[in-house]
Write an enzyme that holds these catalytic residues in place. Sequence first.
Site, mmCIF file in Angstrom:
data_model
loop_
_atom_site.group_PDB
_atom_site.id
_atom_site.type_symbol
_atom_site.label_atom_id
_atom_site.label_comp_id
_atom_site.label_asym_id
_atom_site.label_seq_id
_atom_site.Cartn_x
_atom_site.Cartn_y
_atom_site.Cartn_z
ATOM 1 N N LYS A 57 0.846 -1.201 0.000
ATOM 2 C CA LYS A 57 0.000 0.000 0.000
ATOM 3 C C LYS A 57 0.877 1.244 0.000
ATOM 4 C CE LYS A 57 -3.956 -2.219 2.124
ATOM 5 N NZ LYS A 57 -4.578 -2.694 3.363
ATOM 6 N N GLN A 98 -5.149 -1.340 9.495
ATOM 7 C CA GLN A 98 -5.035 -2.683 8.928
ATOM 8 C C GLN A 98 -5.656 -3.729 9.868
ATOM 9 O OE1 GLN A 98 -3.572 -3.444 5.791
ATOM 10 N NE2 GLN A 98 -4.483 -5.431 6.226
ATOM 11 N N ASP A 138 -11.459 2.859 3.697
ATOM 12 C CA ASP A 138 -11.879 1.456 3.585
ATOM 13 C C ASP A 138 -13.388 1.368 3.351
ATOM 14 O OD1 ASP A 138 -10.050 -0.603 3.550
ATOM 15 O OD2 ASP A 138 -9.785 -0.654 5.728
#
Length: 294
Positions: free
Chosen positions: A55, A99, A122
Amino acid sequence: MSSARVIDGKAVAAQVRADIAKKVEALKSAHGFTPGLAVVLVGEDPASQVYVRNKGQQTKEVGMNSIEHKLPAETSEADLLALVENLNNDDSINGILVQLPLPKHINSEKVLNTINPDKDVDGFHPTNVGRLWVGEPALAPCTPTGSVILAKSVQENLTGMNAVIIGRSNIVGKPMAALLLRENCTVTVAHSRTKDIASVVKGADLVIAAVGIAEFVKGDWIKPGAIVIDVGINRVEVPGGKAKLKGDVDYAAAAEVAGAITPVPGGVGPMTIACLLKNTLQAAQMQRGLEITA
Ligand code: NAD
């Protein structure tokens, strides 16, 4: 012999990233600022470390700022919540990603719900879920967004298609349903309690498999010419060999019948980070009151 067109997720993801890079450059020259994505990793889960590294790399490649916070596994929930609050209040940060999975002593839901919905790249915050369903500008979850882009790379207009999604998770199945309704599909969500799933899938012009069971969808369930998007990533042990990644669809058999199909790996997988970057650009544009071009 396979007859389906193979949808190249790597190539489509590269196009998405190239488009984002251009738009980031345009933002910088017109408005003099660079979008920033903060990724928070708690603990040392090896798979999560790889995701976070990828990422970070791809964020920098499209010209955005990548900020990584790596915290020890024993970090308290209070400290993590305080970090999220700091990032919420930091104007140089446009997107925040925590995460998953988090260590067991931390309540993931509480942490995700603390992220400012406008920075929730997200798309898991209930506010974004609601915005998505009522049709307001929303940050939508990355994997379903990427899956829709792949389907549209085969057929730009999905209007009127019978779409069958297998799986009803909050991360994939449910947001996929909202996104495909937005594309004017007739949407069916099948799940573990669905009766005669084979006949449900047989009616689908567009099949989205997000079950988490290797080769669950059989070739003879697929309507000839259908578009098949395989979200599944299943690690399957091969006797005497290394583990192999398999999708939720029996690829070889389905490719005989489908019009187009995504491989695993190399299909939906590469789209997820590309869509995370797309969401970060969108979040930056929304926060600055600019037109959304992401
Ligand atoms: P999940 O376990 O949360 O949900 C699975 C869904 O499948 C459930 O809603 C369940 O109802 C349904 N299901 C389970 N057994 C079934 C059965 N026998 N018949 C019909 N439906 C059944 O999983 P998830 O997080 O939605 O992920 C699904 C798959 O997608 C997994 O393989 C995961 O690894 C993969 N995934 C890939 C990406 C990516 O970046 N490509 C991202 C997220 C998830």
